[in-house]
Design a protein around this motif. Structure first.
Motif, PDB file in Angstrom:
ATOM      1  N   ILE A 187      64.312  28.987  88.705  1.00  0.00           N
ATOM      2  CA  ILE A 187      65.356  30.008  88.601  1.00  0.00           C
ATOM      3  C   ILE A 187      66.629  29.428  87.987  1.00  0.00           C
ATOM      4  CG2 ILE A 187      66.564  29.870  90.833  1.00  0.00           C
ATOM      5  CD1 ILE A 187      65.992  32.936  91.025  1.00  0.00           C
ATOM      6  N   LEU A 188      66.828  28.128  88.160  1.00  0.00           N
ATOM      7  CA  LEU A 188      68.010  27.471  87.604  1.00  0.00           C
ATOM      8  C   LEU A 188      67.819  27.025  86.160  1.00  0.00           C
ATOM      9  CD1 LEU A 188      68.860  25.283  90.712  1.00  0.00           C
ATOM     10  CD2 LEU A 188      70.135  27.286  89.909  1.00  0.00           C
ATOM     11  N   PHE A 189      66.584  26.992  85.694  1.00  0.00           N
ATOM     12  CA  PHE A 189      66.299  26.454  84.363  1.00  0.00           C
ATOM     13  C   PHE A 189      65.528  27.429  83.477  1.00  0.00           C
ATOM     14  CE2 PHE A 189      66.817  22.828  87.203  1.00  0.00           C
ATOM     15  CZ  PHE A 189      67.801  22.127  86.524  1.00  0.00           C
ATOM     16  N   SER A 190      65.528  28.680  83.806  1.00  0.00           N
ATOM     17  CA  SER A 190      64.776  29.650  83.003  1.00  0.00           C
ATOM     18  C   SER A 190      65.420  29.812  81.628  1.00  0.00           C
ATOM     19  CB  SER A 190      64.708  30.994  83.723  1.00  0.00           C
ATOM     20  OG  SER A 190      65.994  31.551  83.829  1.00  0.00           O
ATOM     21  N   GLY A 191      64.619  30.184  80.676  1.00  0.00           N
ATOM     22  CA  GLY A 191      65.111  30.426  79.326  1.00  0.00           C
ATOM     23  C   GLY A 191      65.143  29.205  78.431  1.00  0.00           C
ATOM     24  N   GLN A 192      64.763  28.041  78.928  1.00  0.00           N
ATOM     25  CA  GLN A 192      64.859  26.816  78.135  1.00  0.00           C
ATOM     26  C   GLN A 192      63.962  26.838  76.903  1.00  0.00           C
ATOM     27  OE1 GLN A 192      67.418  24.832  78.892  1.00  0.00           O
ATOM     28  NE2 GLN A 192      67.700  26.391  80.437  1.00  0.00           N
ATOM     29  N   ASP A 193      62.769  27.394  77.033  1.00  0.00           N
ATOM     30  CA  ASP A 193      61.871  27.450  75.880  1.00  0.00           C
ATOM     31  C   ASP A 193      62.482  28.280  74.758  1.00  0.00           C
ATOM     32  OD1 ASP A 193      60.013  25.874  77.181  1.00  0.00           O
ATOM     33  OD2 ASP A 193      58.810  27.569  77.867  1.00  0.00           O
ATOM     34  N   ALA A 194      63.091  29.383  75.108  1.00  0.00           N
ATOM     35  CA  ALA A 194      63.718  30.246  74.099  1.00  0.00           C
ATOM     36  C   ALA A 194      64.872  29.520  73.407  1.00  0.00           C
ATOM     37  CB  ALA A 194      64.212  31.536  74.736  1.00  0.00           C
ATOM     38  N   TYR A 195      65.655  28.771  74.158  1.00  0.00           N
ATOM     39  CA  TYR A 195      66.761  28.014  73.554  1.00  0.00           C
ATOM     40  C   TYR A 195      66.233  26.943  72.606  1.00  0.00           C
ATOM     41  CZ  TYR A 195      69.854  30.120  77.042  1.00  0.00           C
ATOM     42  OH  TYR A 195      70.559  31.004  77.811  1.00  0.00           O
ATOM     43  N   ARG A 196      65.208  26.233  73.032  1.00  0.00           N
ATOM     44  CA  ARG A 196      64.643  25.198  72.169  1.00  0.00           C
ATOM     45  C   ARG A 196      64.088  25.823  70.879  1.00  0.00           C
ATOM     46  NH1 ARG A 196      63.081  22.895  77.253  1.00  0.00           N
ATOM     47  NH2 ARG A 196      61.043  23.849  77.130  1.00  0.00           N
ATOM     48  N   ASP A 197      63.410  26.953  71.015  1.00  0.00           N
ATOM     49  CA  ASP A 197      62.882  27.639  69.832  1.00  0.00           C
ATOM     50  C   ASP A 197      64.006  28.071  68.902  1.00  0.00           C
ATOM     51  OD1 ASP A 197      60.333  27.314  70.871  1.00  0.00           O
ATOM     52  OD2 ASP A 197      60.132  29.411  71.526  1.00  0.00           O
ATOM     53  N   MET A 198      65.093  28.572  69.483  1.00  0.00           N
ATOM     54  CA  MET A 198      66.226  29.010  68.677  1.00  0.00           C
ATOM     55  C   MET A 198      66.806  27.831  67.888  1.00  0.00           C
ATOM     56  SD  MET A 198      69.940  30.482  69.759  1.00  0.00           S
ATOM     57  CE  MET A 198      70.422  28.826  70.215  1.00  0.00           C
ATOM     58  N   PHE A 199      67.006  26.691  68.563  1.00  0.00           N
ATOM     59  CA  PHE A 199      67.528  25.512  67.879  1.00  0.00           C
ATOM     60  C   PHE A 199      66.609  25.107  66.731  1.00  0.00           C
ATOM     61  CE2 PHE A 199      70.586  25.020  71.204  1.00  0.00           C
ATOM     62  CZ  PHE A 199      71.556  24.142  70.725  1.00  0.00           C
ATOM     63  N   ALA A 200      65.314  25.038  66.990  1.00  0.00           N
ATOM     64  CA  ALA A 200      64.359  24.633  65.960  1.00  0.00           C
ATOM     65  C   ALA A 200      64.376  25.600  64.776  1.00  0.00           C
ATOM     66  CB  ALA A 200      62.956  24.545  66.556  1.00  0.00           C
ATOM     67  N   ASP A 201      64.388  26.892  65.062  1.00  0.00           N
ATOM     68  CA  ASP A 201      64.375  27.891  63.992  1.00  0.00           C
ATOM     69  C   ASP A 201      65.626  27.817  63.125  1.00  0.00           C
ATOM     70  OD1 ASP A 201      61.943  28.777  64.933  1.00  0.00           O
ATOM     71  OD2 ASP A 201      62.756  30.560  65.936  1.00  0.00           O
ATOM     72  N   ILE A 202      66.768  27.658  63.763  1.00  0.00           N
ATOM     73  CA  ILE A 202      68.019  27.608  62.994  1.00  0.00           C
ATOM     74  C   ILE A 202      68.073  26.343  62.152  1.00  0.00           C
ATOM     75  CG2 ILE A 202      70.535  27.375  63.182  1.00  0.00           C
ATOM     76  CD1 ILE A 202      70.304  29.373  65.564  1.00  0.00           C
ATOM     77  N   ILE A 203      67.745  25.216  62.742  1.00  0.00           N
ATOM     78  CA  ILE A 203      67.815  23.945  62.004  1.00  0.00           C
ATOM     79  C   ILE A 203      66.835  23.947  60.841  1.00  0.00           C
ATOM     80  CG2 ILE A 203      67.369  21.460  62.160  1.00  0.00           C
ATOM     81  CD1 ILE A 203      68.546  21.661  65.069  1.00  0.00           C
ATOM     82  N   THR A 204      65.598  24.363  61.071  1.00  0.00           N
ATOM     83  CA  THR A 204      64.615  24.353  59.981  1.00  0.00           C
ATOM     84  C   THR A 204      64.897  25.437  58.951  1.00  0.00           C
ATOM     85  OG1 THR A 204      63.071  25.713  61.260  1.00  0.00           O
ATOM     86  CG2 THR A 204      62.763  23.314  61.341  1.00  0.00           C
ATOM     87  N   GLY A 205      65.600  26.483  59.337  1.00  0.00           N
ATOM     88  CA  GLY A 205      65.898  27.577  58.425  1.00  0.00           C
ATOM     89  C   GLY A 205      67.155  27.396  57.589  1.00  0.00           C
ATOM     90  N   MET A 206      67.857  26.298  57.785  1.00  0.00           N
ATOM     91  CA  MET A 206      69.073  26.051  56.999  1.00  0.00           C
ATOM     92  C   MET A 206      68.712  25.781  55.536  1.00  0.00           C
ATOM     93  SD  MET A 206      71.827  26.328  58.851  1.00  0.00           S
ATOM     94  CE  MET A 206      73.076  25.375  57.986  1.00  0.00           C
TER      95      MET A 206
END
Length: 190
Positions: free
Chosen positions: A54-73
């Motif tokens: 409950i304290l760490f939910s959403g981490q996969d989505a954040y990691r995916d967002m970082f990867a998508d933005i960095i690779t999409g630059m």
């Protein structure tokens, strides 16, 4: 108990953090969290595997967002520009009304060694995702690792400053300031 209401996961998270802050993480049960949220234990388990999650939910989505933005630059973007864009996108999701909740959450994590370990693993995983995304863009491994670690340091510094009582700067401003300050510090080492 209510059958269904919107924002169930968020209600559970708020209830959990309130209880953890009041009584300590180890002294709170899943049943108590569900009851505080006006839900059942079964509903809790539909959203979270355990109370730590409950304290760490959403981490996969954040990691995916970082990867998508960095690779999409664009190809001409520097590694630090790609990291900066990912930090800016991530920081844009930090609304001022969530500051108190996130400050309580961080206090709960700081008071429990198991949660601190989990938080460090989460941070390491995000750093690895940033480095992998940079390598996928063709950045050499040592440079990719260095840029990812600088990005992680900037994010951690910005988050700490954002949580400080009396701070009114946005998370996005603080992340940009931190990244710029770390870049300037590296320049002084030349």
């Amino acid at each position: 108990m209510s059958r269904w209401e919107p924002n169930t996961a968020e209600r559970l998270a708020v209830a959990a953090v309130e209880l953890f802050a009041e009584r300590g993480y180890t002294d709170v049960t899943i049943v108590e969290i569900a009851e505080r949220a006006g839900l059942t234990k079964r509903t809790f388990f539909r959203h979270f595997a355990d109370k730590r999650e409950i304290l760490f939910s959403g981490q996969d989505a954040y990691r995916d967002m970082f990867a998508d933005i960095i690779t999409g630059m664009p190809a001409e973007a520097t590694p630090m520009a790609a990291i900066g864009a990912a930090l800016a996108a991530f920081a844009a999701g930090f609304a001022d009304e969530r500051r108190e909740f996130l400050a309580k959450r961080q206090s709960v994590i700081a008071e429990n060694s198991d949660l601190q370990e989990r938080n460090l693993l989460k941070e390491a995983a995000l750093t690895a995702v940033m480095a992998d995304a940079l390598r996928a863009r063709g950045v050499q491994p040592p440079t990719a690792s260095l840029a990812a670690n600088i990005g992680a340091l900037a994010l951690g510094d910005a988050f700490e400053r954002w949580l400080q009582p009396g701070n009114r700067a946005s998370m996005a401003e603080l992340a940009e300031q931190s990244l710029r300050a770390l870049g300037a510090a590296i320049e002084t080492l030349r």
